[in-house]
Design a protein around this motif. Structure first.
Motif, PDB file in Angstrom:
ATOM      1  N   ASN A 257     -85.383  37.559   6.115  1.00  0.00           N
ATOM      2  CA  ASN A 257     -85.232  38.851   6.781  1.00  0.00           C
ATOM      3  C   ASN A 257     -86.605  39.524   6.938  1.00  0.00           C
ATOM      4  O   ASN A 257     -87.279  39.827   5.955  1.00  0.00           O
ATOM      5  N   THR A 258     -87.046  39.744   8.172  1.00  0.00           N
ATOM      6  CA  THR A 258     -88.379  40.315   8.415  1.00  0.00           C
ATOM      7  C   THR A 258     -88.503  41.746   7.880  1.00  0.00           C
ATOM      8  O   THR A 258     -89.595  42.188   7.517  1.00  0.00           O
ATOM      9  N   LYS A 259     -87.368  42.475   7.835  1.00  0.00           N
ATOM     10  CA  LYS A 259     -87.412  43.843   7.317  1.00  0.00           C
ATOM     11  C   LYS A 259     -87.882  43.875   5.861  1.00  0.00           C
ATOM     12  O   LYS A 259     -88.563  44.819   5.435  1.00  0.00           O
ATOM     13  N   VAL A 260     -87.512  42.838   5.109  1.00  0.00           N
ATOM     14  CA  VAL A 260     -87.912  42.766   3.696  1.00  0.00           C
ATOM     15  C   VAL A 260     -89.429  42.731   3.588  1.00  0.00           C
ATOM     16  O   VAL A 260     -90.025  43.412   2.746  1.00  0.00           O
ATOM     17  N   TYR A 261     -90.079  41.963   4.455  1.00  0.00           N
ATOM     18  CA  TYR A 261     -91.534  41.807   4.379  1.00  0.00           C
ATOM     19  C   TYR A 261     -92.252  43.072   4.850  1.00  0.00           C
ATOM     20  O   TYR A 261     -93.324  43.415   4.338  1.00  0.00           O
ATOM     21  N   ILE A 262     -91.658  43.760   5.811  1.00  0.00           N
ATOM     22  CA  ILE A 262     -92.246  45.032   6.256  1.00  0.00           C
ATOM     23  C   ILE A 262     -92.221  46.047   5.116  1.00  0.00           C
ATOM     24  O   ILE A 262     -93.211  46.734   4.845  1.00  0.00           O
ATOM     25  N   VAL A 263     -91.081  46.132   4.418  1.00  0.00           N
ATOM     26  CA  VAL A 263     -90.970  47.030   3.265  1.00  0.00           C
ATOM     27  C   VAL A 263     -91.942  46.610   2.168  1.00  0.00           C
ATOM     28  O   VAL A 263     -92.606  47.448   1.545  1.00  0.00           O
ATOM     29  N   ALA A 264     -92.053  45.306   1.933  1.00  0.00           N
ATOM     30  CA  ALA A 264     -92.944  44.794   0.892  1.00  0.00           C
ATOM     31  C   ALA A 264     -94.397  45.167   1.168  1.00  0.00           C
ATOM     32  O   ALA A 264     -95.122  45.604   0.262  1.00  0.00           O
ATOM     33  N   ILE A 265     -94.823  45.002   2.413  1.00  0.00           N
ATOM     34  CA  ILE A 265     -96.206  45.344   2.783  1.00  0.00           C
ATOM     35  C   ILE A 265     -96.441  46.843   2.608  1.00  0.00           C
ATOM     36  O   ILE A 265     -97.485  47.269   2.096  1.00  0.00           O
ATOM     37  N   THR A 266     -95.452  47.654   3.031  1.00  0.00           N
ATOM     38  CA  THR A 266     -95.570  49.111   2.881  1.00  0.00           C
ATOM     39  C   THR A 266     -95.720  49.500   1.413  1.00  0.00           C
ATOM     40  O   THR A 266     -96.602  50.285   1.046  1.00  0.00           O
ATOM     41  N   ILE A 267     -94.857  48.945   0.555  1.00  0.00           N
ATOM     42  CA  ILE A 267     -94.914  49.261  -0.872  1.00  0.00           C
ATOM     43  C   ILE A 267     -96.250  48.815  -1.463  1.00  0.00           C
ATOM     44  O   ILE A 267     -96.888  49.549  -2.237  1.00  0.00           O
ATOM     45  N   ALA A 268     -96.704  47.613  -1.098  1.00  0.00           N
ATOM     46  CA  ALA A 268     -97.960  47.091  -1.644  1.00  0.00           C
ATOM     47  C   ALA A 268     -99.139  47.987  -1.290  1.00  0.00           C
ATOM     48  O   ALA A 268     -99.996  48.280  -2.141  1.00  0.00           O
ATOM     49  N   ILE A 269     -99.181  48.443  -0.030  1.00  0.00           N
ATOM     50  CA  ILE A 269    -100.307  49.281   0.411  1.00  0.00           C
ATOM     51  C   ILE A 269    -100.268  50.644  -0.259  1.00  0.00           C
ATOM     52  O   ILE A 269    -101.260  51.113  -0.830  1.00  0.00           O
ATOM     53  N   VAL A 270     -99.095  51.307  -0.207  1.00  0.00           N
ATOM     54  CA  VAL A 270     -98.983  52.661  -0.769  1.00  0.00           C
ATOM     55  C   VAL A 270     -99.185  52.636  -2.288  1.00  0.00           C
ATOM     56  O   VAL A 270     -99.910  53.458  -2.848  1.00  0.00           O
ATOM     57  N   ALA A 271     -98.556  51.679  -2.963  1.00  0.00           N
ATOM     58  CA  ALA A 271     -98.675  51.587  -4.416  1.00  0.00           C
ATOM     59  C   ALA A 271    -100.112  51.281  -4.838  1.00  0.00           C
ATOM     60  O   ALA A 271    -100.613  51.833  -5.824  1.00  0.00           O
ATOM     61  N   SER A 272    -100.787  50.412  -4.089  1.00  0.00           N
ATOM     62  CA  SER A 272    -102.178  50.072  -4.414  1.00  0.00           C
ATOM     63  C   SER A 272    -103.091  51.273  -4.228  1.00  0.00           C
ATOM     64  O   SER A 272    -103.964  51.538  -5.067  1.00  0.00           O
ATOM     65  N   LEU A 273    -102.883  52.010  -3.143  1.00  0.00           N
ATOM     66  CA  LEU A 273    -103.722  53.182  -2.890  1.00  0.00           C
ATOM     67  C   LEU A 273    -103.498  54.248  -3.955  1.00  0.00           C
ATOM     68  O   LEU A 273    -104.459  54.825  -4.488  1.00  0.00           O
ATOM     69  N   GLU A 274    -102.238  54.522  -4.288  1.00  0.00           N
ATOM     70  CA  GLU A 274    -101.954  55.516  -5.326  1.00  0.00           C
ATOM     71  C   GLU A 274    -102.552  55.088  -6.664  1.00  0.00           C
ATOM     72  O   GLU A 274    -103.085  55.910  -7.420  1.00  0.00           O
ATOM     73  N   THR A 275    -102.469  53.800  -6.961  1.00  0.00           N
ATOM     74  CA  THR A 275    -103.033  53.296  -8.213  1.00  0.00           C
ATOM     75  C   THR A 275    -104.536  53.487  -8.254  1.00  0.00           C
ATOM     76  O   THR A 275    -105.094  53.961  -9.248  1.00  0.00           O
ATOM     77  N   LEU A 276    -105.225  53.121  -7.176  1.00  0.00           N
ATOM     78  CA  LEU A 276    -106.687  53.230  -7.148  1.00  0.00           C
ATOM     79  C   LEU A 276    -107.138  54.684  -7.254  1.00  0.00           C
ATOM     80  O   LEU A 276    -108.143  54.993  -7.913  1.00  0.00           O
TER      81      LEU A 276
END
Length: 529
Positions: free
Chosen positions: A253-272
């Motif tokens: 399901n491509t929607k899963v990967y779109i959500v995954a990329i969004t979470i990875a980017i936002v979570a990484s930025l908040e962490t940094l």
């Protein structure tokens, strides 16, 4: 790591009491099972705490991701499918760490980071006022610290007097008194009061208060909605049954990967951002390895997704509570994770006796320390270039949300840099005007780019007729073609205005040059030094 147990254990208790309601509240705001927030807090403390290189950072479910999670669950159609995206997001974060993407965190100006800390302090403080008064509109998600906008917070403040609870106000006042007296008076008189954390005493006092007045039917009674609410399993199987597992049947399901990329980017930025802010709060000024942090967060998110937990980031609220409570090493974060685990397994009934007013009192103190008015005064004294990005970041975060505020603060910071670069392309010295013929010396900076064109052009245009101009580029290491073109154009203007030009450089000294590009050549000039 174990040399600082006397500091880390009390600090871990404070972080535990701060983290517990946040884990539950963020899960509520995210539209996820309440236990999912607790799982994320446990893994953030134990797994990420152990793998991270941060001494004081504390990880767990992030309120900044609540809207992302809520929307993603709705789009994907099930929480089980959302967990697949969390697992993939964790893998992407590990890859980012291996690719050394952690360097991104170093590009945020100090004024923006300090503004973020102060804004979070203000939000923490404002968020606790309704809780301290007994306001209990659960639809408002009063547990969370960051929403899509600041309207929820201000709405709570506007209506909090409609829901005043004498019992909550009383226990909040008692807790504040204990915390202030413990910290300002008792801790200075005896070592015992340093070993026993004030917040723990306040929590115990809150539980005793609740036991005394729970069935009194008086105005001092605290109702269940103003107490901590932890799921209570009836048996071991009920406890295990609270875990949810991902549905890997829809990996295509491509929607899963779109959500995954969004979470990875936002979570990484908040962490940094949190890493940068926490390092600034660290009294020992230790520097967290950001690439290792991304890898640790990725491992934590993958594990959290596998067992039904929310996405994890390093969280400044818990991290600042750790610092302000005297934590010294990562052991504090790890212990807080074990405390979360043992508490929900062994004493959920006991935890549900803690009034939210006690936790509000603890967070009021933390919020005030982060948003101390002295910080605003210090930033003002540093000048406009520091104060303006600082204030913009504070206002934007309070009015909108964390990421929007950070981006606005960063944008203002970049504009400030551009303005300073425009101003500081050269120094202008008027050396001698006594003979009637002005003599002006312009010393160019080490690097002169197209951003400096306007300032240089303005100064050259203001040169009076029949004057002498000395252009000193001996310290310059890079001179942009745009600037050379301006100088070439000015050579014609200078001849018409009878202005004598002397160019001083490491290559040599030139009198009234007609072509600066021929003298230097862009490539020759940039490599000659």
């Amino acid at each position: 790591m174990f040399k600082n147990l006397k500091n880390d254990i009390p600090s871990s208790l404070v972080v535990f009491f701060v983290a517990l309601p946040l884990c539950l509240g963020i899960a509520l705001a995210s539209g996820a099972p309440l236990f999912a927030g607790v799982i994320a807090g446990i893994i953030g403390g134990i797994v990420v705490g152990a793998a991270s290189g941060s001494s004081l950072g504390v990880s767990g479910p992030a309120a900044g991701l609540a809207v992302v999670v809520l929307t993603a669950i709705a789009d994907l159609g099930s929480y089980e499918l959302f967990l697949v995206a969390v697992v993939i997001a964790g893998i992407l974060q590990v890859i980012l760490g291996l690719l050394k993407a952690g360097v991104i965190g170093y590009f945020f100006p100090s004024a923006v980071i300090k503004g973020m800390l102060s804004a979070i302090g203000i939000i923490i403080f404002l968020k606790q006022i309704p809780l301290a008064m007994g306001f209990d509109d659960q639809s408002n998600s009063v547990f969370s610290f960051f929403e899509t906008t600041g309207q929820d917070t201000f709405l709570s403040l506007a209506h909090m007097t409609d829901f005043v609870s004498i019992g909550v106000v009383t226990i909040t006042a008692i807790s504040l008194a204990i915390l202030l007296i413990w910290d300002k008076v008792l801790a200075k008189k005896n070592k015992f009061f340093k070993l026993v954390p004030g917040p723990l005493v306040a929590v115990i006092a809150g539980i005793i208060y609740q036991l005394l007045f729970s069935d009194s039917s008086s105005m001092f009674e605290i109702h269940g909605r103003n107490l901590v609410s932890v799921p209570v399993p009836e048996s071991a199987s009920d406890f295990i049954g609270q875990f949810t597992f991902p549905d890997f049947s829809q990996l295509g399901n491509t929607k899963v990967y779109i959500v995954a990329i969004t979470i990875a980017i936002v979570a990484s930025l908040e962490t940094l951002l949190s890493v940068e802010a926490t390092d600034k709060l660290d009294p020992q000024k230790r520097v967290t390895p950001t690439n290792r942090e991304l890898i640790a967060q990725g491992i934590g998110n993958s594990i959290s997704g596998l067992v039904g937990g929310l996405p994890i980031t390093q969280v400044i609220v818990r991290s600042s509570a750790n610092v302000m409570s005297g934590g010294k090493t990562k052991l504090s974060a790890i212990i807080h994770g074990f405390l979360l685990l043992f508490s929900v397994m062994l004493i959920p009934h006991f935890l549900n006796l803690i009034p939210l007013g006690v936790l509000a009192a603890v967070l009021l103190i933390i919020g005030y320390k982060l948003a101390n008015p002295k910080q605003f005064i210090q930033m003002f004294k540093l000048g406009k270039s520091q104060f303006i990005p600082f204030v913009v970041t504070v206002v934007a975060i309070v009015a909108t949300d964390l990421l929007v505020g950070i981006m606005l603060g960063l944008a203002v910071g970049i504009v400030t840099i551009l303005i300073n670069s425009y101003k500081n392309s050269h120094f202008l010295h008027i050396e001698d005007v006594s003979s009637g013929k002005s003599k002006v010396k312009m010393v160019f900076a080490e690097e002169v780019t197209f951003l400096n064109k306007g300032a240089i052009q303005r100064e050259l245009a203001s040169m009076p007729k029949n004057s002498d101009l000395i252009l000193d580029v001996t310290k310059t290491r890079s001179l942009d073609l745009d600037v050379l073109e301006i100088l070439d154009d000015f050579a014609i203007t200078a001849a018409n205005k009878n202005i004598d030009i002397t160019l001083i450089s490491e290559i040599g000294e030139f009198r009234n040059p007609q072509s600066y590009r021929e003298i230097f050549g862009v490539e020759v000039f940039q490599s000659a030094h």
